[in-house]
Design a protein around this motif. Sequence first.
Motif, PDB file in Angstrom:
ATOM      1  N   GLU A 197      14.231  65.396  52.993  1.00  0.00           N
ATOM      2  CA  GLU A 197      13.008  65.605  53.791  1.00  0.00           C
ATOM      3  C   GLU A 197      12.908  64.820  54.983  1.00  0.00           C
ATOM      4  O   GLU A 197      12.148  65.142  56.007  1.00  0.00           O
ATOM      5  CB  GLU A 197      11.809  65.062  53.047  1.00  0.00           C
ATOM      6  CG  GLU A 197      11.563  65.950  51.727  1.00  0.00           C
ATOM      7  CD  GLU A 197      12.381  65.451  50.433  1.00  0.00           C
ATOM      8  OE1 GLU A 197      12.315  66.195  49.409  1.00  0.00           O
ATOM      9  OE2 GLU A 197      13.237  64.529  50.571  1.00  0.00           O
ATOM     10  N   GLU A 198      13.607  63.662  55.069  1.00  0.00           N
ATOM     11  CA  GLU A 198      13.719  62.785  56.350  1.00  0.00           C
ATOM     12  C   GLU A 198      14.596  63.436  57.449  1.00  0.00           C
ATOM     13  O   GLU A 198      14.255  62.956  58.570  1.00  0.00           O
ATOM     14  CB  GLU A 198      14.171  61.175  55.956  1.00  0.00           C
ATOM     15  CG  GLU A 198      12.998  60.716  55.102  1.00  0.00           C
ATOM     16  CD  GLU A 198      13.426  59.484  54.488  1.00  0.00           C
ATOM     17  OE1 GLU A 198      12.500  58.507  54.336  1.00  0.00           O
ATOM     18  OE2 GLU A 198      14.519  59.090  54.206  1.00  0.00           O
ATOM     19  N   TRP A 199      15.724  64.062  56.980  1.00  0.00           N
ATOM     20  CA  TRP A 199      16.420  64.633  58.121  1.00  0.00           C
ATOM     21  C   TRP A 199      15.559  65.233  59.348  1.00  0.00           C
ATOM     22  O   TRP A 199      15.814  65.258  60.341  1.00  0.00           O
ATOM     23  CB  TRP A 199      17.571  65.218  57.605  1.00  0.00           C
ATOM     24  CG  TRP A 199      18.669  64.729  57.154  1.00  0.00           C
ATOM     25  CD1 TRP A 199      18.839  64.503  55.848  1.00  0.00           C
ATOM     26  CD2 TRP A 199      19.694  63.913  57.784  1.00  0.00           C
ATOM     27  NE1 TRP A 199      19.854  63.565  55.344  1.00  0.00           N
ATOM     28  CE2 TRP A 199      20.410  63.132  56.621  1.00  0.00           C
ATOM     29  CE3 TRP A 199      20.003  63.730  59.173  1.00  0.00           C
ATOM     30  CZ2 TRP A 199      21.629  62.387  57.024  1.00  0.00           C
ATOM     31  CZ3 TRP A 199      21.338  62.981  59.408  1.00  0.00           C
ATOM     32  CH2 TRP A 199      21.881  62.261  58.407  1.00  0.00           C
ATOM     33  N   SER A 200      14.748  66.130  58.855  1.00  0.00           N
ATOM     34  CA  SER A 200      14.024  66.952  59.745  1.00  0.00           C
ATOM     35  C   SER A 200      13.106  65.944  60.798  1.00  0.00           C
ATOM     36  O   SER A 200      12.847  66.263  61.989  1.00  0.00           O
ATOM     37  CB  SER A 200      12.997  68.036  59.376  1.00  0.00           C
ATOM     38  OG  SER A 200      12.053  67.497  58.348  1.00  0.00           O
ATOM     39  N   ARG A 201      12.624  64.883  60.167  1.00  0.00           N
ATOM     40  CA  ARG A 201      11.808  63.935  61.077  1.00  0.00           C
ATOM     41  C   ARG A 201      12.660  63.405  62.085  1.00  0.00           C
ATOM     42  O   ARG A 201      12.265  62.750  62.800  1.00  0.00           O
ATOM     43  CB  ARG A 201      11.340  62.963  60.114  1.00  0.00           C
ATOM     44  CG  ARG A 201       9.790  63.441  59.578  1.00  0.00           C
ATOM     45  CD  ARG A 201       9.155  62.509  58.349  1.00  0.00           C
ATOM     46  NE  ARG A 201       9.766  62.745  57.174  1.00  0.00           N
ATOM     47  CZ  ARG A 201       9.421  61.982  56.089  1.00  0.00           C
ATOM     48  NH1 ARG A 201       8.668  60.903  56.161  1.00  0.00           N
ATOM     49  NH2 ARG A 201      10.040  62.133  54.946  1.00  0.00           N
ATOM     50  N   LEU A 202      14.021  63.362  61.606  1.00  0.00           N
ATOM     51  CA  LEU A 202      14.916  62.796  62.551  1.00  0.00           C
ATOM     52  C   LEU A 202      15.324  63.806  63.709  1.00  0.00           C
ATOM     53  O   LEU A 202      16.473  63.583  64.678  1.00  0.00           O
ATOM     54  CB  LEU A 202      16.181  61.973  61.837  1.00  0.00           C
ATOM     55  CG  LEU A 202      15.771  61.034  61.008  1.00  0.00           C
ATOM     56  CD1 LEU A 202      17.076  60.788  60.052  1.00  0.00           C
ATOM     57  CD2 LEU A 202      15.589  59.952  61.626  1.00  0.00           C
ATOM     58  N   GLY A 203      14.812  64.978  63.500  1.00  0.00           N
ATOM     59  CA  GLY A 203      15.305  65.993  64.267  1.00  0.00           C
ATOM     60  C   GLY A 203      16.552  66.585  64.274  1.00  0.00           C
ATOM     61  O   GLY A 203      17.309  67.350  65.005  1.00  0.00           O
ATOM     62  N   GLN A 204      17.174  66.361  62.892  1.00  0.00           N
ATOM     63  CA  GLN A 204      18.510  67.164  62.430  1.00  0.00           C
ATOM     64  C   GLN A 204      18.400  67.714  61.238  1.00  0.00           C
ATOM     65  O   GLN A 204      17.209  67.791  60.315  1.00  0.00           O
ATOM     66  CB  GLN A 204      19.362  65.863  62.071  1.00  0.00           C
ATOM     67  CG  GLN A 204      19.430  65.054  63.251  1.00  0.00           C
ATOM     68  CD  GLN A 204      20.360  63.754  63.311  1.00  0.00           C
ATOM     69  OE1 GLN A 204      21.330  63.807  62.008  1.00  0.00           O
ATOM     70  NE2 GLN A 204      20.521  62.783  63.845  1.00  0.00           N
ATOM     71  N   ASN A 205      19.061  68.610  60.894  1.00  0.00           N
ATOM     72  CA  ASN A 205      19.380  69.231  59.656  1.00  0.00           C
ATOM     73  C   ASN A 205      20.080  68.501  58.383  1.00  0.00           C
ATOM     74  O   ASN A 205      20.844  67.773  58.973  1.00  0.00           O
ATOM     75  CB  ASN A 205      20.002  70.672  60.030  1.00  0.00           C
ATOM     76  CG  ASN A 205      19.448  71.698  60.801  1.00  0.00           C
ATOM     77  OD1 ASN A 205      18.264  72.007  60.627  1.00  0.00           O
ATOM     78  ND2 ASN A 205      20.222  72.357  61.511  1.00  0.00           N
ATOM     79  N   PRO A 206      19.790  68.492  57.425  1.00  0.00           N
ATOM     80  CA  PRO A 206      20.196  67.757  56.297  1.00  0.00           C
ATOM     81  C   PRO A 206      21.738  68.328  56.318  1.00  0.00           C
ATOM     82  O   PRO A 206      22.080  69.651  56.479  1.00  0.00           O
ATOM     83  CB  PRO A 206      19.581  68.046  55.050  1.00  0.00           C
ATOM     84  CG  PRO A 206      18.634  69.159  55.401  1.00  0.00           C
ATOM     85  CD  PRO A 206      18.497  69.440  56.768  1.00  0.00           C
ATOM     86  N   PRO A 207      22.694  67.268  55.662  1.00  0.00           N
ATOM     87  CA  PRO A 207      24.107  67.789  55.596  1.00  0.00           C
ATOM     88  C   PRO A 207      24.323  69.155  54.833  1.00  0.00           C
ATOM     89  O   PRO A 207      23.471  69.101  53.764  1.00  0.00           O
ATOM     90  CB  PRO A 207      24.768  66.525  55.153  1.00  0.00           C
ATOM     91  CG  PRO A 207      23.912  65.295  55.422  1.00  0.00           C
ATOM     92  CD  PRO A 207      22.429  65.755  55.745  1.00  0.00           C
ATOM     93  N   ALA A 208      25.086  69.804  54.908  1.00  0.00           N
ATOM     94  CA  ALA A 208      25.404  70.926  53.851  1.00  0.00           C
ATOM     95  C   ALA A 208      25.929  70.267  52.792  1.00  0.00           C
ATOM     96  O   ALA A 208      26.607  69.429  52.645  1.00  0.00           O
ATOM     97  CB  ALA A 208      26.390  71.937  54.699  1.00  0.00           C
ATOM     98  N   ILE A 209      25.492  70.978  51.748  1.00  0.00           N
ATOM     99  CA  ILE A 209      26.047  70.657  50.373  1.00  0.00           C
ATOM    100  C   ILE A 209      27.214  71.400  50.065  1.00  0.00           C
ATOM    101  O   ILE A 209      27.308  72.508  50.123  1.00  0.00           O
ATOM    102  CB  ILE A 209      24.952  70.917  49.174  1.00  0.00           C
ATOM    103  CG1 ILE A 209      23.673  69.958  49.532  1.00  0.00           C
ATOM    104  CG2 ILE A 209      25.393  70.450  47.842  1.00  0.00           C
ATOM    105  CD1 ILE A 209      22.355  69.903  48.582  1.00  0.00           C
TER     106      ILE A 209
END
Length: 167
Positions: free
Chosen positions: A155-167
Motif C-alpha cells: 500500500e505504501e508504494w503508491s504513496r511514494l509515487g511508485q508501483n509495487p514490485p512485481a511478484i
Amino acid sequence: MFSTVQEFQEEWLQEAALTQKVLDALVDAALHQPVSAGGRTLGRIAWHIAMSVPQFLNRFGVPTPMVQEADGVPSSAQEIANTFRSVAANAATAVREHWTDVTLTQVQDFFGREAPNAVILSQLIKHIVHHRGQMTVLMRQAGLNVPGVYGPSKEEWSRLGQNPPAI
C-alpha cells in the motif's frame, strides 16, 4: 548479540517502534481474524506481544510492571496498542536501570539451556519480531492496510509515487 546496554536500547527502541506501527494499524473488527480453525487470533497474538514482554523480563531478573488483566484479550485494538506502548517504554527503562554491560555477560538458564543475558535480550526482540510478522499476514487476510516495517508495504508504494514490485 549485544555487548552494551546502549546497543540493546537502540535495537529495542527501533524494533518496538516498528511493532507499535503495526499495532497502531489494527482495528477492533480485525482482532478476531484467526490463524486457522481453533488457532490464535490476530488479537490474541497482538495481546501476547504486549503481555509477554514484562513476563519475559521479570522471568530473567529485570523487574518491570506486569500487564494488568492479562488473561483475556481486550476487544479494543487501541487498548492493545496503548498497552504495548507502555510496556515497551517500561522495558527500555527497566533494562537500563537494572542491568549493566557486565550483567549482559552473566549466564543463566534460558528455557533449559545456558545463555548470557545479552542473548536473552536478543531473544526477546526476536520474539516480538516473529509475532509481528504473523500479525502482518493476518492483517492482510483481514483486509487491513499493512504498514511497512523494513521497507514500504504494498500500500505504501503508491504513496511514494511508485508501483509495487512485481511478484
